[in-house]
Design a protein around this motif. Sequence first.
Motif, PDB file in Angstrom:
ATOM      1  N   THR A 189      54.993 119.848  85.430  1.00  0.00           N
ATOM      2  CA  THR A 189      53.805 120.693  85.311  1.00  0.00           C
ATOM      3  C   THR A 189      53.645 121.198  83.884  1.00  0.00           C
ATOM      4  OG1 THR A 189      54.033 121.404  87.617  1.00  0.00           O
ATOM      5  CG2 THR A 189      52.647 122.760  86.189  1.00  0.00           C
ATOM      6  N   GLU A 190      54.732 121.621  83.272  1.00  0.00           N
ATOM      7  CA  GLU A 190      54.667 122.123  81.901  1.00  0.00           C
ATOM      8  C   GLU A 190      54.241 121.019  80.941  1.00  0.00           C
ATOM      9  OE1 GLU A 190      54.514 124.796  78.996  1.00  0.00           O
ATOM     10  OE2 GLU A 190      54.901 125.240  81.110  1.00  0.00           O
ATOM     11  N   TRP A 191      54.751 119.814  81.139  1.00  0.00           N
ATOM     12  CA  TRP A 191      54.331 118.699  80.288  1.00  0.00           C
ATOM     13  C   TRP A 191      52.845 118.404  80.455  1.00  0.00           C
ATOM     14  CZ3 TRP A 191      59.016 115.037  81.574  1.00  0.00           C
ATOM     15  CH2 TRP A 191      60.108 115.395  80.775  1.00  0.00           C
ATOM     16  N   ALA A 192      52.356 118.466  81.691  1.00  0.00           N
ATOM     17  CA  ALA A 192      50.932 118.229  81.925  1.00  0.00           C
ATOM     18  C   ALA A 192      50.095 119.276  81.197  1.00  0.00           C
ATOM     19  CB  ALA A 192      50.624 118.244  83.420  1.00  0.00           C
ATOM     20  N   LEU A 193      50.523 120.528  81.238  1.00  0.00           N
ATOM     21  CA  LEU A 193      49.805 121.591  80.528  1.00  0.00           C
ATOM     22  C   LEU A 193      49.797 121.352  79.020  1.00  0.00           C
ATOM     23  CD1 LEU A 193      51.182 124.644  82.526  1.00  0.00           C
ATOM     24  CD2 LEU A 193      48.804 123.881  82.493  1.00  0.00           C
TER      25      LEU A 193
END
Length: 310
Positions: A228-232
Amino acid sequence: MLSLESVRIFMRAAETGSFSAAGRSLRLSPSVISYRIQTLEEHLGCLLLTRTTRRMNLTEAGRVFYDRCLDIAASVERAEKSVETQGAAPRGTLKVTAPLTLGRRVVAPLIPAFRERHPEADVHLRLSDHLLDLVQEAVDVAVRLAQMRDSTFTLRKVADIERILCASPGYLAEHPAPESPADLIDHACLLLRFPGSEQFRWSLRDGDEVVTLPVAGPIDADDGDVLTEWALQGQGIVLKPVFEVAPYLADGRLVPVLPGTPPTPVTLGVVYPSRKMLPARAKTFVEMTTEALRAHVGAGLDLIGRRLAR
């Protein structure tokens, strides 16, 4: 007189199909399991289980006895419930497992409250996005967010969970948004990878059909929160349960990808080895966890609903 503990051991061996699996579930050695069942057979004067090097089966007498043991277990459960209102307290050790995200946000915060209410119960929490073998790990209660396949465990279903493909506006500004599932092959897909993981295949609903295709990307992890953090940060497209990314969808930091062909849903539930003779500590924790999970999922979906209503 029959030993209730021997009955419990026999039932667990019959349900798991081996002494070693029953031993792991009950935290006993296979030799103890074998001895207790042999003693039970000597007491009854008949063979309950046939054992070979590869498998174990109930004899006809064993099947009849197992069915009667179900009645015994039900009677014990009723007796347990009859004293719960008179101060009976869960006690003993409870081994719990959950996915990392739900474990951190929902399950772990429950444990201090559970311990405050039931100080005689110890809790061992193991968080992992791997689907652990509940028998091998001797797990009492597991939170699962997956396609439920193992019918040997009891499932307390929380909800069918819709999932979504999403990415940051920055990523989509640099990479043309996919127009069909096949276009995902040319994108950086953020994958949950660990030994035995099937997450490198994404299944999407295309009308009445399900399209399953292999996807890949330059980076992957075994922690869903990392994805999720990478997607953000604009690193690629991620597949997530809607409620998990609801805040980012609501504020626009993530946007849906291929909304017309959404991923297939999964089941969120609480599972445990056997409905019969479930310890009081496990029953209490199952109830608390189920209620908390429903509230958590509902809050995420409400957030999306309010955004759509604006």
